[in-house]
Design an enzyme around this catalytic site. Sequence first.
Site, PDB file in Angstrom:
ATOM      1  N   LYS A 140       0.812  -1.212   0.000  1.00  0.00           N
ATOM      2  CA  LYS A 140       0.000   0.000   0.000  1.00  0.00           C
ATOM      3  C   LYS A 140       0.849   1.267   0.000  1.00  0.00           C
ATOM      4  CE  LYS A 140      -1.906   0.461   3.952  1.00  0.00           C
ATOM      5  NZ  LYS A 140      -1.534   1.659   4.726  1.00  0.00           N
TER       6      LYS A 140
ATOM      7  N   ARG B 126      10.755  -8.983   4.612  1.00  0.00           N
ATOM      8  CA  ARG B 126      10.839  -7.542   4.385  1.00  0.00           C
ATOM      9  C   ARG B 126      12.000  -6.930   5.166  1.00  0.00           C
ATOM     10  NH1 ARG B 126       5.590  -3.746   4.776  1.00  0.00           N
ATOM     11  NH2 ARG B 126       5.701  -3.882   7.021  1.00  0.00           N
TER      12      ARG B 126
ATOM     13  N   ARG C 134      13.138  -8.376  10.009  1.00  0.00           N
ATOM     14  CA  ARG C 134      12.467  -8.551  11.295  1.00  0.00           C
ATOM     15  C   ARG C 134      12.514 -10.020  11.705  1.00  0.00           C
ATOM     16  NH1 ARG C 134       7.164  -4.781  10.531  1.00  0.00           N
ATOM     17  NH2 ARG C 134       7.930  -3.212  11.951  1.00  0.00           N
TER      18      ARG C 134
ATOM     19  N   ARG D  94      -0.798 -10.508  13.834  1.00  0.00           N
ATOM     20  CA  ARG D  94      -0.895  -9.096  13.433  1.00  0.00           C
ATOM     21  C   ARG D  94      -1.903  -8.924  12.301  1.00  0.00           C
ATOM     22  NH1 ARG D  94       4.623  -7.081  11.539  1.00  0.00           N
ATOM     23  NH2 ARG D  94       3.463  -5.275  10.794  1.00  0.00           N
TER      24      ARG D  94
END
Length: 212
Positions: free
Chosen positions: A9, A121, A149, A160
């Site tokens: 996004k 990521r 991460r 999440r």
Amino acid sequence: MLGPPGAGKGTQAERLAQTRGLPRISTGDILREAVQEGTPLGAVAKANMDAGRLVSDDVMIGIVQDRLDRDDARCGFVLDGFPRTVEQASALDRMVDGRGPLVVLDVVVPEDVLVRRLATRRICGKCGANAAVQWKNKCEKCGGRLVTRVDDGDDILRERLKVYQRQSQPLVEYYSVRNTFRSIDGNQPADVVTAAVDAAVNAAASAGGVTL
Ligand SMILES: [Zn+2]
């Protein structure tokens, strides 16, 4: 622009803003700015965050309102990360009343794909920016070191995403009945998504009575 973490996004919002010559307004950025500039709302937001609480709807709405009132947003803007709740969405409706149609895009990506993307990521360890694929070892915004991460296991990522799903479902229902709402298949190469976003914005704006 709506979409879960990992949907791409932010990238799409940035590209859309650039091609249309509009400001990209990300709630993370304007929240940070308001806190740094020490505006009255920024001070309240900082107190919330220092106490480990989420920034309340009222404060978030006020900060977005302040930003949308600035000159560069007069002819339009791309919102990224707002609204998050139905209360924020109805406040946004009041803010844009009389300013042209509010086009809402929901970037949809299957959960398994999101988990895979999030797990690999890279982000900047200093400023938190998402690393673009072409970045080597350094953040191109602040020069910080890029990290993955590793601490976020699949279970944490899935949790999440479930939280996001639970929170955003009412929001999607709120918007999906409108003719200015479009769902975008985000499980495609970024350039294909960008083209789909562009076409959807034109179609939704014209359904809302404006030709772009
Ligand atoms: Zn950085």
